[in-house]
Design an enzyme around this catalytic site. Structure first.
Site, PDB file in Angstrom:
ATOM      1  N   HIS A  15       0.179   1.806 -10.435  1.00  0.00           N
ATOM      2  CA  HIS A  15      -0.798   0.568 -10.184  1.00  0.00           C
ATOM      3  C   HIS A  15      -2.048   1.058  -9.746  1.00  0.00           C
ATOM      4  CE1 HIS A  15      -1.722  -3.227  -8.158  1.00  0.00           C
ATOM      5  NE2 HIS A  15      -1.789  -3.706  -9.197  1.00  0.00           N
ATOM      6  N   HIS A  47     -10.947  -3.941 -10.390  1.00  0.00           N
ATOM      7  CA  HIS A  47      -9.958  -5.187 -10.230  1.00  0.00           C
ATOM      8  C   HIS A  47     -10.504  -6.422  -9.852  1.00  0.00           C
ATOM      9  CE1 HIS A  47      -6.936  -7.628  -8.101  1.00  0.00           C
ATOM     10  NE2 HIS A  47      -6.284  -7.287  -9.189  1.00  0.00           N
TER      11      HIS A  47
END
Length: 292
Positions: free
Chosen positions: A41, A83
């Site tokens: 991730h 992100h």
């Protein structure tokens, strides 16, 4: 199409009912996880600053083949890997540009973002790490012989980002048969964004981030190859229901769940029947899945 959808839903519900019967969880004591993909991730984000080149390099050193990232766009049209839609959490933008709150990615040029330190917040050893452009990131993934789960982040903020992303991927050689067949998945929380990707490049594997209702799965199966839900939203029955549908490439829909960072949860997710686990701690999850 309607008849097939009804049949698939019926089969899935029957499977759910069977899984609820006493003694039906036959896998609970078995070795699990042998065929579950482990996806890093934002790279190896427990061990290096997320979405940086250092993070995917660390993932490579851990032997992690699949990495996940997030793609957004600058004010002047450069695709970058980060992100949040704000630069505040993972860079020193408040110090470098103190008067430009709320420090949104879309309000800064690529050159301005390139000045920011994206590593010091995580640890001194990463001071000076930068927010990579998608082009830089793709070249490092290729260099590391890794595979990519690419998330189109906040597409509503960036009209046309799907076409632009596919164009860059093509220019970097990532839309040839070899890459499309087994090294690239494009995901998004936006069904509309995935539909655009599928319409523009049907060969690309896609995945929807979220947990659609079972009754809505037939429509998702028309444009996506996988459903990627958060771990706390799934069950054995839900995973079985997703697997009952066939995606646009003629394969059962897959399930990659996120974000799992400890051994017991990883083993539980594997018993649910997921195809992949997205994690900040790929080494921990991989060891859990390999343990007897």
């Amino acid at each position: 199409m309607y008849a097939r959808a009804v049949a698939a839903i019926t089969a899935a519900l029957l499977g759910v009912a069977a899984l609820l019967l006493p003694g039906s969880d036959a896998r609970a004591g078995d070795v699990v996880g042998e065929h579950v993909l482990v996806i890093g991730h934002r790279g190896a984000s427990a061990y290096a600053p997320e979405n940086t080149l250092a993070s995917i390099d660390r993932a490579a050193r851990l032997g992690v083949t699949w990495v996940e990232n997030d793609v957004q766009r600058t004010k002047d049209g450069e695709l970058v890997v980060i992100h949040d839609d704000s630069l505040k959490r993972t860079t020193d933008v408040e110090q470098v540009f103190p008067h430009r709150a709320p420090w949104k990615v879309k309000d800064f040029t690529a050159a301005e973002i390139a000045r920011l330190d994206a590593g010091s917040w995580f640890g001194e050893r990463y001071a000076g790490a930068r927010v990579p452009t998608l082009r830089q990131y793709m070249r490092r993934v290729e260099h590391n012989h890794q595979k990519l789960l690419l998330e189109i982040k906040n597409p509503e903020l960036y009209p046309g980002i799907e076409r632009q992303t596919l164009k860059l991927l093509a220019n970097e050689g990532w839309l040839d048969r070899q890459h499309v067949a087994g090294r690239l998945i494009v995901q998004s929380f936006s069904a509309d964004s995935l539909k655009i990707v599928h319409d523009l490049k049907p060969a690309v594997t896609t995945a929807f981030l979220g947990t659609p209702r079972m009754s809505d799965l037939p429509s998702y199966a028309s444009f996506t190859d996988g459903i990627n839900p958060s771990y706390n939203s799934i069950s054995t029955g839900y995973v079985s229901a997703v697997h009952a549908f066939t995606g646009p490439h003629g394969r059962p829909l897959t399930v990659f769940t996120w974000t799992v960072n400890d051994a017991p949860t990883a083993r539980r997710a594997a018993r649910y029947g997921v195809d992949g686990i997205i994690t900040n701690k790929a080494d921990v999850v991989r060891a859990a899945l390999q343990a007897p």
